[in-house]
Enzyme design. Structure first.
Site, short mmCIF file in Angstrom:
data_model
loop_
_atom_site.label_atom_id
_atom_site.label_comp_id
_atom_site.label_asym_id
_atom_site.label_seq_id
_atom_site.Cartn_x
_atom_site.Cartn_y
_atom_site.Cartn_z
N GLU A 66 -8.13 2.50 -9.81
CA GLU A 66 -7.46 3.77 -9.59
C GLU A 66 -6.18 3.53 -10.09
OE1 GLU A 66 -6.98 5.44 -5.18
OE2 GLU A 66 -8.89 4.98 -5.69
N HIS A 95 -4.65 -3.14 -2.61
CA HIS A 95 -4.33 -1.46 -2.53
C HIS A 95 -2.89 -1.41 -2.97
CE1 HIS A 95 -4.36 2.60 -1.51
NE2 HIS A 95 -5.72 2.72 -1.64
#
Lengths: 229, 229, 229, 229
Positions: free
Chosen positions: B143, B95
């Protein structure tokens, strides 16, 4: 829960988890109940904290690390509130296997203090130990990095020197010496040399009988302490 | 447990822990039971995994990260065996808030695969998504870092482009698009645009009624899927 | 400046700097002039780049790393424009001694490409090599981490396998195999086995005569290449 | 070369390199010659050190960082010997944009001291500043991270408090306060408030005339100092 002299940290790092860790932690818990003047801490992987805390009552369940974040973003980091809720009441910080930036360390210590999580902060030189003492650690682990896992203990001069250096900055900080602890003998000698506490990883997990070694070490800890009273 | 199209990840990051997280996870679990064609994943802080896993049966309890270590040293790192034992069956990796070195990512994916922990690996560009596809992720979250937490969703062209790019490398990898998801509408549209799954953090935790928003989003997920059958 | 098959990287890491590095780089430069079909690269510490570039004309002066930043903040990071101005025309990236987060690697490669700095990107497994190939490296160094500095070279099967895997993703990428190169023999065999290039660190710096070893290796490189024409 | 009260650090970070940096550094050098009681330091990207050092004689050429390594492996790290050879005689360490693990910081400071490279170590709280003071920095930069680049300067109480806290640990350490310095006024006031030195980045690089701003700031530094004599 207070950490007091003498204390012993059973630190199985990532060697143990699940059932096997629980079995050892329960035995440590019995021993902690048996020797109430000794503080016994057991470190656990993050995801094992709740299981260990729910099944013990005398040991201080200790996290391997936490991050100085507050509830919010921070995916993948160790939220202090989460480990406190699970039952951790102490944490290691800045271990040689998980070094922290100075600013992150200071922030992590601040968050731990806010929640009542005791900090065991690692240093690998006298100068670093003194720097950490300035940040108000509860315990400073003075472990020369080059000795970790070697089976060699710190010598008397190193122990006395770091002890004195830390107490000179802040006499309330407890000192831990744990390099190369592999026998009950090592535990006894380390306390006699003036360390407030000690601890062990592979000396226990690799012993013929880890449970017996754990017991012998805590008995030795208590004995060294009783002799000085 | 398999992750299948369509899936939804409730990812409260470090916003929630303890009782509040448990309450939300239980509701997610009921919804997952109610819509069995939808896979529902809930991420939790490491120390909350056991509590969530012990109190749910339909969701996939998902870690926020793991490290590619094996039982042994590695203090402060996230041992895959420990989170698996606690009940995690999937994990986020890489992430933007916990970026991983490429070699560490590859090693973490390998360890997760060995244990049967599904990997949701984050990329913030099409090129990175394709690189990660080479490493055999189960899910790739595409993302664009600059949109995280902004309330702006990825546009159609970005979603279609990343989808196609990932499937071109490996058609078995599921794609997740979750930038800026803030309403049931966003969930519906994202699945309609071709993402295999989506997810949400602050769109739920900051909603007037997080529980209601969670429900609305899973209903919307199911609806988008039913229409395509 | 193009990197072409066959190429040789003299990579003295941080073993050499200043006068001694300059002396070696000048000799490498003469050899590069003498064997114009061979591309010779010499890596230097950042602060030595200008000195080496100002005193050579045939070698490709190669940085040990760069960061994917643009002119602006970023104190302590390696600004691509600064090393280009100093004379670097290639750079290593993601070496096992300087691992990069995947997103940082992708960004660094993009910045290098913008400036015309060739990228030599390190991988320590076939899967990683393929992931990196997706990001359009100029050269991929396939070095199993466990062999670095051991004096053991990669075996034929590893070389052929990584070569094929990388070319399958992108046939324009050059492959470099350099694990354990310690003699002219090793250089010759590695090129014969199909690597586009090779290189050496301690095999040269620790040789009885580093200058002689450098020469022998480049001669061997050229010979292997001439035989295949 | 000694750093003495009052000192000024022109710290263009990665905003400048090559010709433009050289032009500014030459002007700083003239000013340093003109105001010999003021120490003037100019930071440069690693690859610009040699160019700046070769073309100046009164300023202290300052690296943005160095790593505590010795000649040997360590590719991608900043070898102290290399920057010293190129002409650096001071270095920043632990800037908020390049945070260092405590052990790495201690090691870097040790290597800098061995070579005679002065250390300017950054802290973002009083507690951290005191911790760093224990490690024997030459200069401590007390910059609350939240003010970097905001144009807001530290207030009188912060400056006095950090000054006193650092001198209490070690009166020989120089203190630097540089948060939000954007005008000659700011420089004057910061020295008047007791900082031993100050510095500036974007306040100079973004000024209508960077050269003029640099001059105004050094003039203000000298004036504040002359008034206290």
């Amino acid at each position: 829960m207070q950490i007091k002299r003498p204390f012993f940290v059973f630190n199985p790092k990532s060697y143990l988890y699940g059932e096997e860790l629980l079995r050892m932690a329960k035995r440590a818990d019995e021993l902690a109940g048996q020797y109430p003047e000794c503080t016994v801490l057991v470190t656990t992987p993050f995801a094992d904290i709740a299981n260990i805390a729910n099944n013990t009552s005398h040991i201080i369940v200790t996290a391997q690390h936490l991050d100085g974040i507050t509830p919010g973003r921070g995916i993948g980091h160790v939220l202090p509130e989460s480990i406190y809720y699970a039952g951790a009441r102490a944490t290691f910080l800045n271990h040689a296997e998980k070094p922290m930036a100075l600013a992150d360390l200071a922030q992590a210590m601040k968050r731990a203090q806010e929640l009542g999580i005791k900090t065991i902060v690692c240093a690998d030189s006298v100068a670093e130990a003194q720097a950490i003492a300035m940040l108000k650690a509860d315990v400073i682990l003075c472990e020369p990095t080059e000795l970790i896992g070697t089976g060699q203990t710190s010598d008397q001069s190193y122990i006395e020197q770091t002890n004195a250096a830390i107490k000179a900055v802040d006499p309330n900080i407890l000192t831990m010496q744990a390099a190369g602890i592999a026998s009950a003998e090592d535990v006894y000698r380390t306390i006699k040399l003036g360390a407030d506490g000690t601890g062990c990883t592979s000396g226990i997990t690799n012993a013929d009988s880890p449970i017996q070694m754990l017991e012998d070490m805590i008995v030795a800890l208590n004995q060294a302490y009783q002799e000085e009273k």
